[in-house]
Enzyme design. Structure first.
Site, PDB file in Angstrom:
ATOM      1  N   CYS A   8       0.855  -1.205   0.000  1.00  0.00           N
ATOM      2  CA  CYS A   8       0.000   0.000   0.000  1.00  0.00           C
ATOM      3  C   CYS A   8       0.884   1.246   0.000  1.00  0.00           C
ATOM      4  CB  CYS A   8      -0.899   0.024   1.228  1.00  0.00           C
ATOM      5  SG  CYS A   8      -2.397  -0.961   1.077  1.00  0.00           S
ATOM      6  N   ASP A  31      10.823  -6.367  -8.015  1.00  0.00           N
ATOM      7  CA  ASP A  31      10.896  -7.097  -6.746  1.00  0.00           C
ATOM      8  C   ASP A  31      12.236  -6.814  -6.068  1.00  0.00           C
ATOM      9  OD1 ASP A  31       9.351  -9.942  -5.639  1.00  0.00           O
ATOM     10  OD2 ASP A  31      11.346  -9.465  -4.892  1.00  0.00           O
ATOM     11  N   HIS A  47      -6.038  -1.966  -1.409  1.00  0.00           N
ATOM     12  CA  HIS A  47      -5.583  -3.097  -0.602  1.00  0.00           C
ATOM     13  C   HIS A  47      -6.535  -4.285  -0.743  1.00  0.00           C
ATOM     14  CE1 HIS A  47      -3.291  -5.114   2.523  1.00  0.00           C
ATOM     15  NE2 HIS A  47      -4.447  -5.527   3.023  1.00  0.00           N
ATOM     16  N   GLY A  90       3.235 -19.877  -0.340  1.00  0.00           N
ATOM     17  CA  GLY A  90       4.432 -19.038  -0.362  1.00  0.00           C
ATOM     18  C   GLY A  90       4.162 -17.549  -0.293  1.00  0.00           C
ATOM     19  N   HIS A  95      -0.853  -8.455   0.273  1.00  0.00           N
ATOM     20  CA  HIS A  95      -1.475  -7.475  -0.615  1.00  0.00           C
ATOM     21  C   HIS A  95      -1.290  -8.101  -1.992  1.00  0.00           C
ATOM     22  CE1 HIS A  95      -2.045  -3.017  -1.926  1.00  0.00           C
ATOM     23  NE2 HIS A  95      -2.020  -3.761  -3.037  1.00  0.00           N
ATOM     24  N   HIS A  97      -0.524  -9.530  -5.443  1.00  0.00           N
ATOM     25  CA  HIS A  97       0.476  -9.145  -6.446  1.00  0.00           C
ATOM     26  C   HIS A  97       0.719 -10.309  -7.389  1.00  0.00           C
ATOM     27  CE1 HIS A  97       2.472 -10.704  -2.834  1.00  0.00           C
ATOM     28  NE2 HIS A  97       3.364 -11.258  -3.650  1.00  0.00           N
TER      29      HIS A  97
HETATM   30  P1  DGP Z   1       5.118 -13.329  -2.056  1.00  0.00           P
HETATM   31  O1  DGP Z   1       5.998 -14.373  -1.419  1.00  0.00           O
HETATM   32  O2  DGP Z   1       4.367 -13.872  -3.249  1.00  0.00           O
HETATM   33  O3  DGP Z   1       4.235 -12.646  -1.053  1.00  0.00           O
HETATM   34  O4  DGP Z   1       6.108 -12.258  -2.651  1.00  0.00           O
HETATM   35  C1  DGP Z   1       6.453 -11.078  -1.999  1.00  0.00           C
HETATM   36  C2  DGP Z   1       7.562 -10.440  -2.802  1.00  0.00           C
HETATM   37  O5  DGP Z   1       7.628  -9.090  -2.452  1.00  0.00           O
HETATM   38  C3  DGP Z   1       8.942 -11.033  -2.537  1.00  0.00           C
HETATM   39  O6  DGP Z   1       9.430 -11.609  -3.757  1.00  0.00           O
HETATM   40  C4  DGP Z   1       9.807  -9.866  -2.111  1.00  0.00           C
HETATM   41  C5  DGP Z   1       8.972  -8.660  -2.486  1.00  0.00           C
HETATM   42  N1  DGP Z   1       9.072  -7.546  -1.567  1.00  0.00           N
HETATM   43  C6  DGP Z   1       8.845  -7.574  -0.223  1.00  0.00           C
HETATM   44  N2  DGP Z   1       9.016  -6.356   0.304  1.00  0.00           N
HETATM   45  C7  DGP Z   1       9.338  -5.529  -0.732  1.00  0.00           C
HETATM   46  C8  DGP Z   1       9.622  -4.141  -0.814  1.00  0.00           C
HETATM   47  O7  DGP Z   1       9.620  -3.390   0.166  1.00  0.00           O
HETATM   48  N3  DGP Z   1       9.914  -3.645  -2.052  1.00  0.00           N
HETATM   49  C9  DGP Z   1       9.919  -4.440  -3.166  1.00  0.00           C
HETATM   50  N4  DGP Z   1      10.212  -3.851  -4.330  1.00  0.00           N
HETATM   51  N5  DGP Z   1       9.646  -5.745  -3.124  1.00  0.00           N
HETATM   52  C10 DGP Z   1       9.365  -6.289  -1.912  1.00  0.00           C
END
Ligand code: DGP
Length: 111
Positions: A8, A31, A47, A90, A95, A97
């Protein structure tokens, strides 16, 4: 907007982030922990915790269109998409994605 949700904060500009693509309802950014040379996250601004909570058909379509817009912008036409839904699948950030990964070979079936 959920107060403690990192996506968010990113999607609504509280944490400055370079967007690969943005429109009124969706952002796409890289990511932080890439699993491939290109690893994008396609994220609704509103959200929504998981795919199970996505009930808006227009937004669903916009998320798919954003995948196309972002990959087109980067000149990518082969990629893997992943939506982790729930802890056992996993999901770490609750949120919604869509992961979009490219730039290497991927095996199938996935582990
Ligand atoms: P999931 O496991 O499907 O919930 O993937 C979450 C992804 O989000 C993980 O690959 C790392 C990424 N991620 C977590 N925090 C941040 C952040 O603060 N910035 C960015 N760009 N990616 C993030």
């Amino acid at each position: 907007m959920s107060d403690n949700c990192i996506f968010c904060k990113i999607a609504n500009g509280q944490i400055p982030t370079d967007f690969v693509y943005e429109n009124k309802n969706v952002v796409v950014f890289r990511d932080i922990n890439p699993q491939a040379p290109v690893h994008l996250l396609v994220v609704p601004k509103v959200h929504i915790e998981t795919l199970n909570d996505l009930n808006d058909k227009e937004l669903s379509a916009e998320l798919f269109c954003a995948i196309k817009e972002a990959t087109k912008k980067l000149g990518i036409n082969e990629y893997r998409t992943v939506i982790n839904t729930g802890k056992t699948a996993g999901q770490e950030v609750f949120h919604l994605h869509i992961h979009v990964m490219a730039g290497r070979d991927f095996s199938w079936p996935a582990g």
